[in-house]
Design a protein around this motif. Structure first.
Motif, PDB file in Angstrom:
ATOM      1  N   SER A   1       0.722  -1.139   0.232  1.00 40.87           N
ATOM      2  CA  SER A   1      -0.086  -0.133  -0.206  1.00 40.87           C
ATOM      3  C   SER A   1       0.890   1.348  -0.058  1.00 40.87           C
ATOM      4  O   SER A   1       0.601   2.358  -0.779  1.00 40.87           O
ATOM      5  N   VAL A   2       1.803   1.100   0.742  1.00 38.67           N
ATOM      6  CA  VAL A   2       2.922   2.360   0.900  1.00 38.67           C
ATOM      7  C   VAL A   2       3.486   2.559  -0.567  1.00 38.67           C
ATOM      8  O   VAL A   2       3.598   3.757  -1.210  1.00 38.67           O
ATOM      9  N   LEU A   3       3.908   1.560  -1.120  1.00 38.53           N
ATOM     10  CA  LEU A   3       4.732   1.521  -2.572  1.00 38.53           C
ATOM     11  C   LEU A   3       3.755   2.166  -3.397  1.00 38.53           C
ATOM     12  O   LEU A   3       4.046   3.042  -4.439  1.00 38.53           O
ATOM     13  N   LYS A   4       2.446   1.783  -3.516  1.00 41.47           N
ATOM     14  CA  LYS A   4       1.592   1.939  -4.313  1.00 41.47           C
ATOM     15  C   LYS A   4       1.313   3.627  -4.269  1.00 41.47           C
ATOM     16  O   LYS A   4       1.163   4.252  -5.280  1.00 41.47           O
TER      17      LYS A   4
ATOM     18  N   ALA B   1       1.784   6.368  -7.317  1.00 33.79           N
ATOM     19  CA  ALA B   1       0.431   6.450  -8.022  1.00 33.79           C
ATOM     20  C   ALA B   1       0.110   7.536  -9.140  1.00 33.79           C
ATOM     21  O   ALA B   1      -0.410   7.550 -10.007  1.00 33.79           O
ATOM     22  N   SER B   2       0.664   8.627  -8.333  1.00 31.99           N
ATOM     23  CA  SER B   2       0.412  10.044  -9.254  1.00 31.99           C
ATOM     24  C   SER B   2       1.162   9.904 -10.576  1.00 31.99           C
ATOM     25  O   SER B   2       0.820  10.762 -11.627  1.00 31.99           O
ATOM     26  N   ASP B   3       2.074   9.176 -10.799  1.00 31.93           N
ATOM     27  CA  ASP B   3       2.876   9.284 -12.142  1.00 31.93           C
ATOM     28  C   ASP B   3       2.943   7.633 -12.929  1.00 31.93           C
ATOM     29  O   ASP B   3       3.981   7.460 -13.190  1.00 31.93           O
TER      30      ASP B   3
ATOM     31  N   ALA C   1      12.594   5.496  -6.782  1.00 38.51           N
ATOM     32  CA  ALA C   1      13.179   4.182  -6.587  1.00 38.51           C
ATOM     33  C   ALA C   1      11.874   3.417  -6.726  1.00 38.51           C
ATOM     34  O   ALA C   1      12.063   1.790  -6.736  1.00 38.51           O
ATOM     35  N   VAL C   2      10.602   3.681  -7.002  1.00 38.77           N
ATOM     36  CA  VAL C   2       9.443   2.886  -7.381  1.00 38.77           C
ATOM     37  C   VAL C   2       8.540   3.405  -8.300  1.00 38.77           C
ATOM     38  O   VAL C   2       8.651   4.751  -8.335  1.00 38.77           O
TER      39      VAL C   2
END
Length: 322
Positions: A184-187, A191-193, A315-316
């Motif tokens: 959830s934190v990575l998403k 998510a914005s880009d 990094a993600v």
């Protein structure tokens, strides 16, 4: 020597020390250098002392821990190790760049401001600056726990390797729930880009485009749901993929492919595992040790407090499927 160590409940309740730290302090490994006992840690030496076999064809039963008041002190550590082994089997270790400790359930780390170009600097002019500052983000740690109902009378005749397997499975599923928060934190961070697949279905060119999104970081891992991972595995380009480790699946450009059931079928995450995710814990797995020592196993509470934050935004990267 290990035969002379006095085992007592209080070793689990020393301020600033875990049971294992207290045990290693009472029985330092250095004194066994060059002996057959050098390969054992302090806990394993205590198992040897009380002749408790936790695996193999001559594996003992749970009740063996309770043949004396001192050997009973070892049982909570047996439970903790079995649960921890299960937790380590989850994909979390493949995702986390660093594990930090927090004294409380609120954590405020640092952040990097590094937008200025890395170029030459003319004489007399100020050099481009990077800043490492206290982060404005405060991470609230979440508690993940499980109650294990297992009365002593029900489990005392069970083989220790079988009982450990059950605990390991609980630890694995507990860690899987922790992975959900990490995902959830990575998403949220990416998510914005997000990148969107070019066609109606996922193609290898989309994975290559995701790889191309990484600039100063490298895409070392790709997280995908089991269904999406199955789509990737049947791509023709995967015939060219190779890995020195048969347990790992890598894309042709080297990124490790990680099956992540906590990720939905509409999202793929690419990440640089060396810089993407920080895991914060206030403690290791917590057990009600006194109850375990006293054979009050009716309700074993196992819990861990943990939280996550992204370290470097670049990094993600996210790939959205149509």
């Amino acid at each position: 020597m290990y035969n002379d160590v006095k085992l007592e409940k209080g070793m689990y309740h020393l301020a600033g020390k875990s049971f294992m730290q207290a045990l290693e302090e009472a029985d330092p490994a250095a004194q066994y250098a060059g002996t057959p006992l050098a390969r054992l840690d302090a806990y394993e030496r205590q198992l040897k002392r009380f002749d408790i076999r936790v695996s193999g064809p001559c594996c003992d039963r749970v009740e063996k821990f309770f043949t004396s008041t001192e050997s009973a002190v070892l049982f909570p550590e047996f439970v903790r190790r079995a649960v921890m082994q299960g937790m380590e089997e989850a994909v979390l270790s493949d995702m986390v760049a660093v594990v930090s400790r927090s004294e409380s359930n609120r954590y405020q780390g640092c952040s990097l401001t590094d937008e200025a170009d890395y170029t030459t600097t003319e004489a007399g002019k100020a050099m481009p600056a990077s800043g490492i500052m206290e982060s404005a983000e405060v991470v609230n740690l979440s508690k993940y726990g499980r109650l294990i109902n297992a009365s002593y009378e029900a489990v005392r005749q069970q083989r220790l390797d079988v009982f450990a397997l059950m605990l390991r499975r609980i630890g694995k599923k507990l860690a899987d729930s922790v992975v959900s928060e990490a995902v959830s934190v990575l998403k949220t961070a990416s998510a914005s880009d997000a990148l969107t697949v070019a066609g109606n279905t996922l193609a290898y060119s989309d994975l290559a485009a995701l790889y191309g999104r990484f600039d100063s970081c490298s895409m070392t891992a790709v997280l995908a749901s089991p269904a999406v991972m199955a789509e990737i595995l049947v791509m023709n380009q995967m015939l060219e993929a190779s890995s020195e480790d048969a347990a790992q699946i890598r894309l042709p450009f080297g990124a490790k492919l990680i099956k992540c059931p906590q990720l939905d079928d509409g999202t793929i995450l690419g990440m640089d595992t060396a810089f993407a995710l920080e895991q914060i814990q206030s403690s290791d797995v917590v057990l009600e040790t006194d109850k375990l020592i006293d054979r009050q196993l009716d309700c074993i509470a196992v819990s861990v407090n943990v939280g996550f934050r992204t370290l470097i935004a670049d990094a993600v990267q996210m790939l959205k499927l149509a």
